[in-house]
Design an enzyme around this catalytic site. Structure first.
Site, PDB file in Angstrom:
ATOM      1  N   LYS A   1       0.842  -1.203   0.000  1.00 31.63           N
ATOM      2  CA  LYS A   1       0.000   0.000   0.000  1.00 31.63           C
ATOM      3  C   LYS A   1       0.871   1.244   0.000  1.00 31.63           C
ATOM      4  O   LYS A   1       2.029   1.227   0.448  1.00 31.63           O
ATOM      5  CB  LYS A   1      -0.957   0.033   1.190  1.00 31.63           C
ATOM      6  CG  LYS A   1      -0.303  -0.031   2.587  1.00 31.63           C
ATOM      7  CD  LYS A   1       0.167   1.303   3.139  1.00 31.63           C
ATOM      8  CE  LYS A   1       0.835   1.159   4.513  1.00 31.63           C
ATOM      9  NZ  LYS A   1       1.698   2.280   4.884  1.00 31.63           N
TER      10      LYS A   1
ATOM     11  N   GLY B   1       4.466  -4.312   3.930  1.00 31.18           N
ATOM     12  CA  GLY B   1       4.830  -5.628   3.396  1.00 31.18           C
ATOM     13  C   GLY B   1       4.545  -6.753   4.385  1.00 31.18           C
ATOM     14  O   GLY B   1       4.034  -7.809   4.004  1.00 31.18           O
TER      15      GLY B   1
ATOM     16  N   SER C   1       2.295  -6.732   6.700  1.00 31.26           N
ATOM     17  CA  SER C   1       0.831  -6.854   6.780  1.00 31.26           C
ATOM     18  C   SER C   1       0.294  -7.615   5.570  1.00 31.26           C
ATOM     19  O   SER C   1      -0.642  -8.417   5.689  1.00 31.26           O
ATOM     20  CB  SER C   1       0.185  -5.468   6.845  1.00 31.26           C
ATOM     21  OG  SER C   1       0.659  -4.775   7.980  1.00 31.26           O
ATOM     22  N   ALA C   2       0.871  -7.365   4.396  1.00 36.52           N
ATOM     23  CA  ALA C   2       0.465  -8.099   3.186  1.00 36.52           C
ATOM     24  C   ALA C   2       0.722  -9.590   3.381  1.00 36.52           C
ATOM     25  O   ALA C   2      -0.126 -10.427   3.041  1.00 36.52           O
ATOM     26  CB  ALA C   2       1.237  -7.577   1.977  1.00 36.52           C
TER      27      ALA C   2
ATOM     28  N   ASP D   1      -2.627  -2.449   9.769  1.00 34.80           N
ATOM     29  CA  ASP D   1      -2.688  -2.382   8.303  1.00 34.80           C
ATOM     30  C   ASP D   1      -3.136  -3.694   7.657  1.00 34.80           C
ATOM     31  O   ASP D   1      -3.302  -3.759   6.445  1.00 34.80           O
ATOM     32  CB  ASP D   1      -1.299  -2.023   7.738  1.00 34.80           C
ATOM     33  CG  ASP D   1      -0.900  -0.581   8.027  1.00 34.80           C
ATOM     34  OD1 ASP D   1      -1.744   0.189   8.540  1.00 34.80           O
ATOM     35  OD2 ASP D   1       0.262  -0.225   7.745  1.00 34.80           O
TER      36      ASP D   1
HETATM   37  O1  C5P Z   1      -0.392  -2.325  13.812  1.00 38.25           O
HETATM   38  P1  C5P Z   1       1.075  -2.515  13.736  1.00 38.25           P
HETATM   39  O2  C5P Z   1       1.588  -3.412  14.833  1.00 38.25           O
HETATM   40  O3  C5P Z   1       1.577  -2.922  12.388  1.00 38.25           O
HETATM   41  O4  C5P Z   1       1.735  -1.093  13.998  1.00 38.25           O
HETATM   42  C1  C5P Z   1       3.110  -0.997  14.235  1.00 38.25           C
HETATM   43  C2  C5P Z   1       3.389   0.170  15.173  1.00 38.25           C
HETATM   44  O5  C5P Z   1       3.044   1.410  14.526  1.00 38.25           O
HETATM   45  C3  C5P Z   1       2.579   0.182  16.460  1.00 38.25           C
HETATM   46  O6  C5P Z   1       3.162  -0.616  17.447  1.00 38.25           O
HETATM   47  C4  C5P Z   1       2.594   1.667  16.827  1.00 38.25           C
HETATM   48  O7  C5P Z   1       3.843   2.023  17.406  1.00 38.25           O
HETATM   49  C5  C5P Z   1       2.527   2.340  15.464  1.00 38.25           C
HETATM   50  N1  C5P Z   1       1.151   2.707  15.089  1.00 38.25           N
HETATM   51  C6  C5P Z   1       0.537   3.741  15.764  1.00 38.25           C
HETATM   52  N2  C5P Z   1      -0.761   4.079  15.461  1.00 38.25           N
HETATM   53  C7  C5P Z   1      -1.431   3.407  14.491  1.00 38.25           C
HETATM   54  C8  C5P Z   1      -0.818   2.354  13.763  1.00 38.25           C
HETATM   55  C9  C5P Z   1       0.481   2.029  14.106  1.00 38.25           C
HETATM   56  O8  C5P Z   1       1.125   4.369  16.654  1.00 38.25           O
HETATM   57  N3  C5P Z   1      -2.683   3.749  14.231  1.00 38.25           N
END
Ligand code: C5P
Length: 318
Positions: free
Chosen positions: A11, A107, A109-110, A142
């Site tokens: 994305k 990547g 997340s994909a 994501d």
């Molecule tokens: O959701 P994911 O674990 O992939 O996100 C990675 C990191 O990105 C989270 O641990 C956080 O530090 C940050 N993040 C955030 N707010 C979001 C999405 C991601 O702070 N809405």
């Protein structure tokens, strides 16, 4: 080869408006996701336990630095599905990486979305879509978009999605930087740069961007691209400013850091303009690699095994 292959897209964020940090460590977002034709393939084959291997973009190409243990998002997806349906987690996952690792293009997340669908097909669990989406959201903010694809607005952590009905195809060039950036570190830098105001910011939707998408107006979309994480990514990686400027100088309609970076995304008017820009960026030597892609494309989907991810690469028990 027995098993199934699922392809899932990278994305780019057309708008990434970052609000205040929340108690759960996330930030409230308005995140306009756009899926592009730069995809990873995940092949799922019968195995004992869960194992994973990763290959580079071409057969025999070196595998990028992706964790092969239980922190690998595709492995976590397999375990999450198995636990949800009460089956033993038994699969070998082969990830063919084309999406830059820690590049701000989701990547990992994909790969998680692809692994969910691939295991669902391999194990014949036939999970309803809403349950797959719920599992996806549990794996990362994501991941639901990697399942959905297209163009969509994400609110909350970015995982509550509404599709955007737009027109036409957009053409992109991506400048892939050497090395990745840590997403949590970029969010933390964004908060640090905002100082005392960080707790007060409310993310706002961008009407000009939505109008550009509805009209399929690439010029207006190029002007409207925005990313609240860009200043933080530039603070951590100042050389990216040069890459963004070079893209605009060589004809891009818009230039933006993708997500938490360090990939820089350039919107161009035509595939030919994309080729010209890709050649110019490569010649300048400002980045490790340049990729061209178009969007929107669908989310994670089963593909015929002719273009399968293949076996081999680095393997480990996870
Ligand atoms: O959701 P994911 O674990 O992939 O996100 C990675 C990191 O990105 C989270 O641990 C956080 O530090 C940050 N993040 C955030 N707010 C979001 C999405 C991601 O702070 N809405």
């Amino acid at each position: 080869m027995s098993g199934v292959t699922v392809r899932a897209p990278a994305k780019v964020n057309l708008q990434l408006a970052v609000g205040a940090p929340r108690p759960d460590g996330y930030h409230d977002l308005i995140n306009v996701f756009h899926a592009v034709s730069l995809c990873d393939d995940v092949h799922a084959a019968p195995a004992d336990g869960v194992t994973v291997s990763v290959e580079g973009p071409r057969p025999g190409a070196p595998a990028p630095e992706v964790p092969l243990d239980g922190t690998n998002l595709a492995v976590r997806a397999a375990h999450a599905l198995a636990e949800h349906v009460g089956l033993p987690a038994e699969v070998h996952l082969t990830i063919r990486k084309r999406i830059p690792v820690a590049g701000g293009m989701a990547g990992g997340s994909a790969d998680a979305a692809a692994a969910l669908l691939a295991c669902d097909a391999l194990w014949g669990t036939g999970l309803p879509r809403d349950e797959l989406e719920e599992l996806a959201a549990g794996l990362g903010a994501d991941v639901p978009f990697a399942l959905a694809g297209g163009t969509a607005v994400g609110v909350g952590r970015g995982d509550r999605l509404t599709p955007v009905l737009g027109r036409g195809q957009f053409h992109w060039v991506f400048a892939i930087a050497e090395g990745g950036l840590s997403t949590p570190a970029v969010y933390a830098e964004c908060d640090r740069l905002r100082g005392a105001a960080a707790g007060e910011v409310t993310p706002e939707p961008d009407e000009a961007l939505m109008t550009a998408l509805r009209r399929g107006d690439a010029k207006a979309l190029g002007r409207a691209l925005s990313n609240d994480l860009q200043d933080a990514a530039l603070a951590l990686r100042p050389a990216l400013a040069q890459t963004l400027a070079a893209g605009v100088e060589h004809g891009a309609l818009g230039a933006v850091v993708s997500g938490s970076g360090p990939t820089c995304a350039f919107l161009v008017a035509t595939p030919e303009a994309g080729l010209d820009l890709a050649v110019a960026l490569s010649a300048l030597g400002l980045c490790r690699d340049v990729k061209r892609a178009s969007g929107p494309v669908p989310g994670a989907r089963l593909v015929e095994d002719g273009a399968a991810a293949g076996r081999g690469g680095r393997t480990d028990r996870a």
